[in-house]
Design a protein around this motif. Structure first.
Motif, short mmCIF file in Angstrom:
data_model
loop_
_atom_site.label_atom_id
_atom_site.label_comp_id
_atom_site.label_asym_id
_atom_site.label_seq_id
_atom_site.Cartn_x
_atom_site.Cartn_y
_atom_site.Cartn_z
N SER A 292 4.31 -13.74 -5.81
CA SER A 292 4.75 -13.87 -7.25
C SER A 292 6.18 -14.11 -7.51
N LEU A 293 6.50 -14.74 -8.79
CA LEU A 293 7.80 -14.45 -9.32
C LEU A 293 8.21 -13.22 -9.76
N ASP A 294 7.30 -12.31 -9.51
CA ASP A 294 7.57 -10.60 -9.73
C ASP A 294 8.33 -10.34 -8.76
N GLN A 295 8.70 -10.96 -7.46
CA GLN A 295 9.65 -10.61 -6.64
C GLN A 295 8.82 -9.74 -5.64
N THR A 296 7.05 -9.74 -5.47
CA THR A 296 6.41 -9.11 -4.65
C THR A 296 5.71 -9.74 -3.70
N ILE A 297 5.15 -9.39 -2.39
CA ILE A 297 4.01 -9.94 -1.73
C ILE A 297 3.00 -8.63 -1.79
N LYS A 298 1.65 -9.14 -2.35
CA LYS A 298 0.75 -7.81 -2.19
C LYS A 298 -0.27 -8.27 -1.09
N VAL A 299 -0.91 -7.32 -0.62
CA VAL A 299 -1.65 -7.32 0.55
C VAL A 299 -3.10 -6.70 -0.14
N TRP A 300 -4.07 -7.49 -0.44
CA TRP A 300 -5.43 -6.97 -0.95
C TRP A 300 -6.51 -6.67 0.10
N ALA A 301 -7.23 -5.92 -0.09
CA ALA A 301 -8.53 -5.56 1.02
C ALA A 301 -9.59 -5.05 0.01
N ALA A 302 -10.90 -5.24 0.53
CA ALA A 302 -12.03 -4.99 -0.08
C ALA A 302 -12.25 -3.35 0.15
N THR A 303 -12.70 -2.59 -0.94
CA THR A 303 -13.12 -1.30 -0.94
C THR A 303 -14.81 -1.17 -0.67
N GLU A 304 -15.23 0.12 -0.60
CA GLU A 304 -16.50 0.30 -0.63
C GLU A 304 -17.31 -0.30 -1.64
N SER A 305 -16.68 -0.29 -2.78
CA SER A 305 -17.68 -1.23 -3.86
C SER A 305 -17.55 -2.62 -3.89
N GLY A 306 -16.65 -3.30 -3.05
CA GLY A 306 -16.57 -4.68 -2.87
C GLY A 306 -15.53 -5.28 -3.37
N ASN A 307 -14.98 -4.70 -4.41
CA ASN A 307 -13.70 -5.22 -5.10
C ASN A 307 -12.55 -4.89 -4.17
N LEU A 308 -11.58 -6.08 -4.45
CA LEU A 308 -10.33 -6.08 -3.85
C LEU A 308 -9.44 -5.39 -4.47
N GLU A 309 -8.68 -4.44 -3.99
CA GLU A 309 -7.65 -3.49 -4.53
C GLU A 309 -6.33 -3.85 -3.42
N VAL A 310 -5.04 -3.52 -3.88
CA VAL A 310 -3.82 -3.68 -3.51
C VAL A 310 -3.78 -2.40 -2.30
N THR A 311 -3.39 -2.94 -1.05
CA THR A 311 -3.40 -1.78 -0.01
C THR A 311 -1.79 -1.70 0.28
N TYR A 312 -1.06 -2.70 0.00
CA TYR A 312 0.48 -2.89 0.36
C TYR A 312 1.20 -3.61 -0.59
N THR A 313 2.18 -3.35 -0.81
CA THR A 313 3.13 -4.20 -1.64
C THR A 313 4.71 -4.41 -1.01
N HIS A 314 4.96 -5.56 -0.72
CA HIS A 314 6.33 -5.63 -0.20
C HIS A 314 7.44 -6.10 -1.35
N ASN A 315 8.21 -5.72 -1.37
CA ASN A 315 9.24 -5.94 -2.49
C ASN A 315 10.24 -6.64 -1.81
N GLU A 316 10.83 -7.97 -2.75
CA GLU A 316 11.94 -8.56 -2.41
C GLU A 316 12.90 -8.60 -3.43
N GLU A 317 14.30 -9.42 -3.44
CA GLU A 317 15.03 -9.43 -4.24
C GLU A 317 15.01 -10.39 -5.38
#
Length: 397
Positions: A292-317
């Protein structure tokens, strides 16, 4: 991009859940999903060999068996190392001493404005590049020369290939070309610029300026794409689309990612963790990656409920523009991410350790992988660069 998962913090449970909700299929890019369908029948298409296949999708392979050696048709085969895309310029773009295993082969000059799409259709020896200069250029992969300039009368917002088909997003229309039959179709319906295209589940999806996602289904009887439905849930323009795990994922200027069922075409989840435009989305194994233009890469994975949630955020300048994944020559997954400071970062996955960095004259809006370790980048000046994976010598111990 069929990247292998080599570890990380995500649990086996998450992987199992994601595969369950996704129909048991690993999440790959759309071309590999299409190839997965092909591989269910290992026969080579007779009509494709004759250059006349008009099926979409075709149940047979659109490649010879066994596959040609890496770079065979791109470099002109043996002895082609000094012509075409196998140029003499071995400039590395590593930001680290010792090289990162990639080198620049050649540069393709001709476009006058930002490159917005790069496509390498299967079964073709041509590279297609689209630009906001309102043209698509067709390059011969053996000579590296521009063979044709197609004037479209509108800015190219995006371009993809699927099998022998090329799809080009323009203002208020999608152009569809079949490179084997020379069929030229115009798909009407979009309102405003078409910013994103993807194929999945025998459907063509187009993300548009008014926030809609238009859907067409291919009719083999009429050899045409027929309007199916329009998905309206985003509040602003849809600028990124990807298909994986029986889902369609859409990223928008409204800062959200929406998850759609490919079977029902209903929105089943809205992801709102980004705080600016979601520029690019990528499927990697059981994960969804977004930048995103918010300067992050987000990694999403499914939880037990089946919904996607962020598991890792990589920040850039800086704000991030485009994601692309590939393997290096060792078979290790590499993530390429372009930034609006005119750079492209290379990260090892899943560690996100930086392998190197390259710089362009202006921002890189298009990155496309090719066979045998090739990949292509297009920047804001209209320059297209062809890169190749190379072996990195290791010090003797």
């Amino acid at each position: 991009m069929d990247l292998d998962y080599n570890g990380g913090n995500t649990t086996t449970t998450n992987k199992r859940v994601f595969h369950r909700i996704g129909g048991g299929q690993s999440v790959n890019d759309t071309s590999n999903q299409h190839n997965h369908q092909h591989q269910q029948n290992q026969k080579v298409c007779y009509h494709w060999r004759a250059g006349k296949c008009n099926r979409f999708p075709c149940p047979f392979l659109h490649r010879e068996l066994p596959a040609p050696p890496p770079h065979a048709y791109l470099n002109g085969g043996e002895g082609g190392a000094k012509r075409g895309f196998a140029g003499n310029d071995s400039s590395s773009f590593s930001g680290r001493r010792g090289g990162d295993g990639f080198s620049l082969l050649t540069q393709l000059e001709g476009h006058q404005k930002v490159i917005s799409g790069i496509a390498l259709p299967s079964g073709s020896d041509k590279l297609y590049t689209g630009s906001k200069d309102e043209t698509v250029r067709v390059w011969d992969c053996q000579s590296g020369q521009c063979m044709h300039v197609i004037n479209l009368g509108g800015e190219v917002g995006c371009m993809i290939s699927e099998g022998p088909w090329i799809f080009v997003g323009l203002p208020n229309v999608v152009k569809a070309w079949n490179t084997q039959t020379n069929t030229d179709l115009s798909l009407d319906g979009p309102i405003g610029q078409v910013y994103a295209l993807v194929v999945g589940n025998d459907l063509l999806f187009a993300g548009t300026q008014d926030g809609s996602i238009l859907v067409w289904k291919f009719n083999a009887a009429t050899f045409n794409f027929e309007p199916a439905v329009s998905l309206k849930d985003h509040k602003m323009a849809v600028v990124s689309l990807v298909v994986g795990a029986n889902r369609l994922y859409s990223g928008s200027i409204d800062h959200s990612i929406k998850v759609w069922s490919l079977e029902t075409l209903q929105c089943i989840q809205t992801l709102t963790d980004h705080t600016s435009v979601v520029m690019s989305i990528l499927c990697w194994e059981q994960f969804l990656l977004s930048c995103s233009l918010d300067q992050t890469i987000k990694v999403w994975a499914a939880t037990e409920s089946g919904n996607l949630e962020v598991t890792y955020t990589h920040n850039e300048e800086h704000g991030l523009l485009t994601l692309c994944g590939m393997h290096d020559l060792d078979g290790k997954p590499v993530l390429l991410c372009s930034s609006n400071d005119n750079s492209v970062h290379l990260y090892d996955l899943p560690s996100f350790s930086e392998k190197g960095k390259m710089f362009a004259k202006q921002e890189i809006r298009a990155i496309q992988t090719g066979p045998g370790g090739l990949f292509f980048t297009g920047d804001g000046t209209g320059q297209v660069r062809v890169w190749n994976s190379v072996a990195v010598p290791t010090a003797a111990t």
